[in-house]
Design a protein around this motif. Structure first.
Motif, mmCIF file in Angstrom:
data_model
loop_
_atom_site.group_PDB
_atom_site.id
_atom_site.type_symbol
_atom_site.label_atom_id
_atom_site.label_comp_id
_atom_site.label_asym_id
_atom_site.label_seq_id
_atom_site.Cartn_x
_atom_site.Cartn_y
_atom_site.Cartn_z
ATOM 1 N N ILE A 1 0.829 -1.200 0.000
ATOM 2 C CA ILE A 1 0.000 0.000 0.000
ATOM 3 C C ILE A 1 0.866 1.254 0.000
ATOM 4 O O ILE A 1 0.619 2.212 -0.743
ATOM 5 C CB ILE A 1 -0.963 0.000 1.208
ATOM 6 N N MET A 2 1.927 1.221 0.797
ATOM 7 C CA MET A 2 2.816 2.386 0.869
ATOM 8 C C MET A 2 3.540 2.629 -0.473
ATOM 9 O O MET A 2 3.860 3.775 -0.806
ATOM 10 C CB MET A 2 3.847 2.215 1.988
ATOM 11 N N ALA A 3 3.782 1.561 -1.217
ATOM 12 C CA ALA A 3 4.445 1.697 -2.515
ATOM 13 C C ALA A 3 3.461 2.101 -3.606
ATOM 14 O O ALA A 3 3.846 2.282 -4.765
ATOM 15 C CB ALA A 3 5.133 0.370 -2.890
ATOM 16 N N GLY A 4 2.187 2.241 -3.248
ATOM 17 C CA GLY A 4 1.186 2.685 -4.213
ATOM 18 C C GLY A 4 0.572 1.538 -5.020
ATOM 19 O O GLY A 4 -0.180 1.774 -5.950
ATOM 20 N N GLY A 5 0.849 0.327 -4.651
ATOM 21 C CA GLY A 5 0.348 -0.820 -5.399
ATOM 22 C C GLY A 5 -0.964 -1.371 -4.883
ATOM 23 O O GLY A 5 -1.451 -2.376 -5.349
ATOM 24 N N GLY A 6 -1.565 -0.721 -3.951
ATOM 25 C CA GLY A 6 -2.839 -1.211 -3.423
ATOM 26 C C GLY A 6 -3.505 -0.085 -2.651
ATOM 27 O O GLY A 6 -3.028 1.047 -2.616
#
Length: 153
Positions: free
Chosen positions: A144-149
């Motif tokens: 989530i932090m990497a923007g993938g979710g």
């Protein structure tokens, strides 16, 4: 005939459905979250199963000892009660009480070992489950932090 029936029942009602469920859950995890999540799920289930089988086989000796000592204590009580007149006639009450207390003490020690080993089993199972759950939560937060979710529904 009976043992074949037992094996077939175990296969049909326990092993096959559990294997199918693990495969479906792992597949869904891999599809929706990626192979890393699926790997954590599989490794958690594998570690849980291996730990449970290993500790259960190890603690079986304590259960056997406990059952054996309980049977010995019970048989001494029954023997003393059936031979009450003989014990009374020879003034052997203290001897019978000492025999029973020795058996009961052995049973209590074996019961404590059995309970302690059960506690170890439960602790280990909970630790494995908690580590697996924490790993999944970490992987999900990282994603989530990497923007993938996204969080939430």
């Amino acid at each position: 005939n009976r043992s074949i029936s037992f094996v077939l029942n175990a296969m049909v009602f326990n092993i096959v459905p559990t294997t199918l469920e693990v495969a479906v859950v792992t597949g869904l995890m891999a599809h929706h979250f990626g192979p890393t999540h699926a790997g954590v799920v599989l490794s958690t289930i594998g570690a849980y199963t291996a730990y449970t089988v290993g500790i259960t086989q190890w603690r079986t000796q304590f259960r056997r000892d406990m059952n054996r000592l309980e049977n010995e204590a019970s048989s001494k009580v029954v023997d003393s009660l059936l031979n009450y007149e003989t014990v009374k006639y020879f003034n052997n009450e203290l001897h019978e009480v000492d025999r029973y207390e020795d058996s009961l003490g052995g049973y209590q020690k074996a019961a404590l070992k059995a309970q302690t080993s059960l506690s170890l089993l439960n602790f280990g199972q909970n630790a494995i489950f908690s580590v697996g759950l924490s790993a999944i939560m970490y992987l999900t937060v990282d994603r989530i932090m990497a923007g993938g979710g996204r969080g939430g529904g």
